[in-house]
Design a protein around this motif. Sequence first.
Motif, PDB file in Angstrom:
ATOM      1  N   PHE A   1       0.836  -1.202   0.000  1.00 20.83           N
ATOM      2  CA  PHE A   1       0.000   0.000   0.000  1.00 20.83           C
ATOM      3  C   PHE A   1       0.872   1.255   0.000  1.00 20.83           C
ATOM      4  O   PHE A   1       0.589   2.213  -0.715  1.00 20.83           O
ATOM      5  CB  PHE A   1      -0.910  -0.001   1.230  1.00 20.83           C
ATOM      6  CG  PHE A   1      -2.242  -0.650   0.993  1.00 20.83           C
ATOM      7  CD1 PHE A   1      -3.370   0.108   0.747  1.00 20.83           C
ATOM      8  CD2 PHE A   1      -2.386  -2.026   1.022  1.00 20.83           C
ATOM      9  CE1 PHE A   1      -4.613  -0.484   0.530  1.00 20.83           C
ATOM     10  CE2 PHE A   1      -3.600  -2.635   0.802  1.00 20.83           C
ATOM     11  CZ  PHE A   1      -4.724  -1.865   0.561  1.00 20.83           C
ATOM     12  N   ASP A   2       1.921   1.252   0.795  1.00 21.22           N
ATOM     13  CA  ASP A   2       2.814   2.411   0.861  1.00 21.22           C
ATOM     14  C   ASP A   2       3.488   2.660  -0.483  1.00 21.22           C
ATOM     15  O   ASP A   2       3.670   3.808  -0.908  1.00 21.22           O
ATOM     16  CB  ASP A   2       3.870   2.198   1.951  1.00 21.22           C
ATOM     17  CG  ASP A   2       3.279   2.216   3.350  1.00 21.22           C
ATOM     18  OD1 ASP A   2       2.162   2.747   3.510  1.00 21.22           O
ATOM     19  OD2 ASP A   2       3.919   1.682   4.283  1.00 21.22           O
ATOM     20  N   GLU A   3       3.864   1.572  -1.154  1.00 21.85           N
ATOM     21  CA  GLU A   3       4.487   1.696  -2.475  1.00 21.85           C
ATOM     22  C   GLU A   3       3.497   2.292  -3.483  1.00 21.85           C
ATOM     23  O   GLU A   3       3.865   3.141  -4.306  1.00 21.85           O
ATOM     24  CB  GLU A   3       4.965   0.324  -2.944  1.00 21.85           C
ATOM     25  CG  GLU A   3       5.659   0.340  -4.296  1.00 21.85           C
ATOM     26  CD  GLU A   3       6.078  -1.041  -4.755  1.00 21.85           C
ATOM     27  OE1 GLU A   3       6.382  -1.191  -5.951  1.00 21.85           O
ATOM     28  OE2 GLU A   3       6.088  -1.976  -3.914  1.00 21.85           O
ATOM     29  N   LYS A   4       2.251   1.832  -3.428  1.00 24.07           N
ATOM     30  CA  LYS A   4       1.221   2.377  -4.316  1.00 24.07           C
ATOM     31  C   LYS A   4       1.017   3.868  -4.074  1.00 24.07           C
ATOM     32  O   LYS A   4       0.852   4.648  -5.017  1.00 24.07           O
ATOM     33  CB  LYS A   4      -0.106   1.645  -4.093  1.00 24.07           C
ATOM     34  CG  LYS A   4      -0.114   0.190  -4.484  1.00 24.07           C
ATOM     35  CD  LYS A   4      -0.298   0.011  -5.968  1.00 24.07           C
ATOM     36  CE  LYS A   4      -0.485  -1.458  -6.308  1.00 24.07           C
ATOM     37  NZ  LYS A   4      -0.602  -1.701  -7.756  1.00 24.07           N
ATOM     38  N   LEU A   5       1.032   4.260  -2.792  1.00 19.63           N
ATOM     39  CA  LEU A   5       0.826   5.657  -2.446  1.00 19.63           C
ATOM     40  C   LEU A   5       1.962   6.524  -2.990  1.00 19.63           C
ATOM     41  O   LEU A   5       1.723   7.631  -3.497  1.00 19.63           O
ATOM     42  CB  LEU A   5       0.708   5.812  -0.928  1.00 19.63           C
ATOM     43  CG  LEU A   5       0.406   7.222  -0.421  1.00 19.63           C
ATOM     44  CD1 LEU A   5      -0.889   7.752  -1.017  1.00 19.63           C
ATOM     45  CD2 LEU A   5       0.325   7.230   1.110  1.00 19.63           C
ATOM     46  N   ARG A   6       3.187   6.044  -2.910  1.00 17.38           N
ATOM     47  CA  ARG A   6       4.315   6.794  -3.461  1.00 17.38           C
ATOM     48  C   ARG A   6       4.180   6.957  -4.979  1.00 17.38           C
ATOM     49  O   ARG A   6       4.458   8.035  -5.524  1.00 17.38           O
ATOM     50  CB  ARG A   6       5.630   6.093  -3.118  1.00 17.38           C
ATOM     51  CG  ARG A   6       6.050   6.215  -1.658  1.00 17.38           C
ATOM     52  CD  ARG A   6       7.486   5.773  -1.455  1.00 17.38           C
ATOM     53  NE  ARG A   6       7.664   4.348  -1.713  1.00 17.38           N
ATOM     54  CZ  ARG A   6       7.515   3.402  -0.787  1.00 17.38           C
ATOM     55  NH1 ARG A   6       7.169   3.725   0.447  1.00 17.38           N
ATOM     56  NH2 ARG A   6       7.689   2.133  -1.108  1.00 17.38           N
ATOM     57  N   THR A   7       3.743   5.903  -5.639  1.00 18.09           N
ATOM     58  CA  THR A   7       3.551   5.975  -7.094  1.00 18.09           C
ATOM     59  C   THR A   7       2.439   6.950  -7.446  1.00 18.09           C
ATOM     60  O   THR A   7       2.561   7.737  -8.397  1.00 18.09           O
ATOM     61  CB  THR A   7       3.209   4.578  -7.647  1.00 18.09           C
ATOM     62  OG1 THR A   7       4.259   3.664  -7.310  1.00 18.09           O
ATOM     63  CG2 THR A   7       3.058   4.626  -9.163  1.00 18.09           C
ATOM     64  N   MET A   8       1.359   6.920  -6.678  1.00 20.43           N
ATOM     65  CA  MET A   8       0.251   7.837  -6.916  1.00 20.43           C
ATOM     66  C   MET A   8       0.690   9.279  -6.731  1.00 20.43           C
ATOM     67  O   MET A   8       0.307  10.171  -7.502  1.00 20.43           O
ATOM     68  CB  MET A   8      -0.912   7.520  -5.975  1.00 20.43           C
ATOM     69  CG  MET A   8      -1.614   6.221  -6.269  1.00 20.43           C
ATOM     70  SD  MET A   8      -2.974   5.885  -5.114  1.00 20.43           S
ATOM     71  CE  MET A   8      -4.215   7.021  -5.719  1.00 20.43           C
ATOM     72  N   THR A   9       1.498   9.535  -5.709  1.00 20.01           N
ATOM     73  CA  THR A   9       1.998  10.886  -5.456  1.00 20.01           C
ATOM     74  C   THR A   9       2.824  11.391  -6.636  1.00 20.01           C
ATOM     75  O   THR A   9       2.692  12.545  -7.061  1.00 20.01           O
ATOM     76  CB  THR A   9       2.852  10.911  -4.178  1.00 20.01           C
ATOM     77  OG1 THR A   9       2.067  10.421  -3.077  1.00 20.01           O
ATOM     78  CG2 THR A   9       3.328  12.321  -3.865  1.00 20.01           C
ATOM     79  N   ALA A  10       3.654  10.505  -7.196  1.00 16.53           N
ATOM     80  CA  ALA A  10       4.456  10.876  -8.360  1.00 16.53           C
ATOM     81  C   ALA A  10       3.563  11.167  -9.570  1.00 16.53           C
ATOM     82  O   ALA A  10       3.820  12.110 -10.336  1.00 16.53           O
ATOM     83  CB  ALA A  10       5.446   9.763  -8.686  1.00 16.53           C
ATOM     84  N   ASN A  11       2.499  10.374  -9.741  1.00 16.32           N
ATOM     85  CA  ASN A  11       1.578  10.595 -10.865  1.00 16.32           C
ATOM     86  C   ASN A  11       0.836  11.918 -10.725  1.00 16.32           C
ATOM     87  O   ASN A  11       0.620  12.628 -11.721  1.00 16.32           O
ATOM     88  CB  ASN A  11       0.578   9.444 -10.949  1.00 16.32           C
ATOM     89  CG  ASN A  11       1.222   8.132 -11.373  1.00 16.32           C
ATOM     90  OD1 ASN A  11       2.251   8.131 -12.059  1.00 16.32           O
ATOM     91  ND2 ASN A  11       0.639   7.021 -10.980  1.00 16.32           N
ATOM     92  N   VAL A  12       0.438  12.249  -9.502  1.00 19.35           N
ATOM     93  CA  VAL A  12      -0.230  13.525  -9.259  1.00 19.35           C
ATOM     94  C   VAL A  12       0.689  14.685  -9.636  1.00 19.35           C
ATOM     95  O   VAL A  12       0.268  15.643 -10.296  1.00 19.35           O
ATOM     96  CB  VAL A  12      -0.661  13.650  -7.784  1.00 19.35           C
ATOM     97  CG1 VAL A  12      -1.119  15.068  -7.476  1.00 19.35           C
ATOM     98  CG2 VAL A  12      -1.777  12.670  -7.462  1.00 19.35           C
TER      99      VAL A  12
END
Length: 271
Positions: A228-239
């Motif tokens: 989940f933490d990894e997904k959140l980091r990826t989402m932050t980069a996409n934003v």
Amino acid sequence: MAQDSDLQDVSANDVNELFGAFRKELDARYDLHEKVVKISRDVTIESKRLIFLLHRIDFTAEKLENSLQQAKEKHLFILEKLKKVAVLLKDVDTFQFVRAFSAGLQEFIEATAFMFFIEKCNEVNCENICSIILSMHQVTDFLSFSDETDSSKTVRLEFPVEEYLLGIADVTGEMMRLCINSSASSLGQKDLSKSLSFKLTAYVQALHNAFSIFVHIVDVSQGLRKHFDEKLRTMTANVKKCEDVCYTLRLRGHEMPHDILKATLMEATEK
């Protein structure tokens, strides 16, 4: 002594029969697991093909409807495969086999969310963009099928909420790519807030905000917590990438010639 020998023979036979039953049960379980894994692989492949198809969609009004019809047909084809999984698991505890179809389910949720956005994006603006985010309830409806043996019954593919969250998180990557690729079409548009790039950015921001809350309140194992933490980091980069595109369009769109601006946006894609 003879009686003791008879008891030992009976006991040995009982144990052999018991372990023979265990072997058959484990073999049946393994065979079922393999069948589900194979179907899940097909679902993953077809879902990726659906995403590729959606990226090629022409958003002009006369071509959009035809492209969406092709996407919906592909979506129904994927649902037929997921129905096979639901039928295979209808008499067992589905949650024991979640890992067998997890990859396919998450890819399906990602593709469905992407298709749902493209289908509805012209009906909303940045303020009410949350209304077209695919919900878990909608996914559950998609994965509810009529029982072929009894039309009055429904066969459902049950899944935990973690699978939905991980699947919906992945769609931000596709949104980011579409945001950058469609940014050129926003050049010269009077109201940028109605452009596709700005709607995509608002969508990704809304998903990121919701996911950043849920990731801290969902009760999951330590291993899944890292995921989940990894997904959140990826989402932050996409934003950030989407916001950079909107920044370039909003603040520098009137300063730079369109050719140079397009080149600048393409540079952002490669970073």
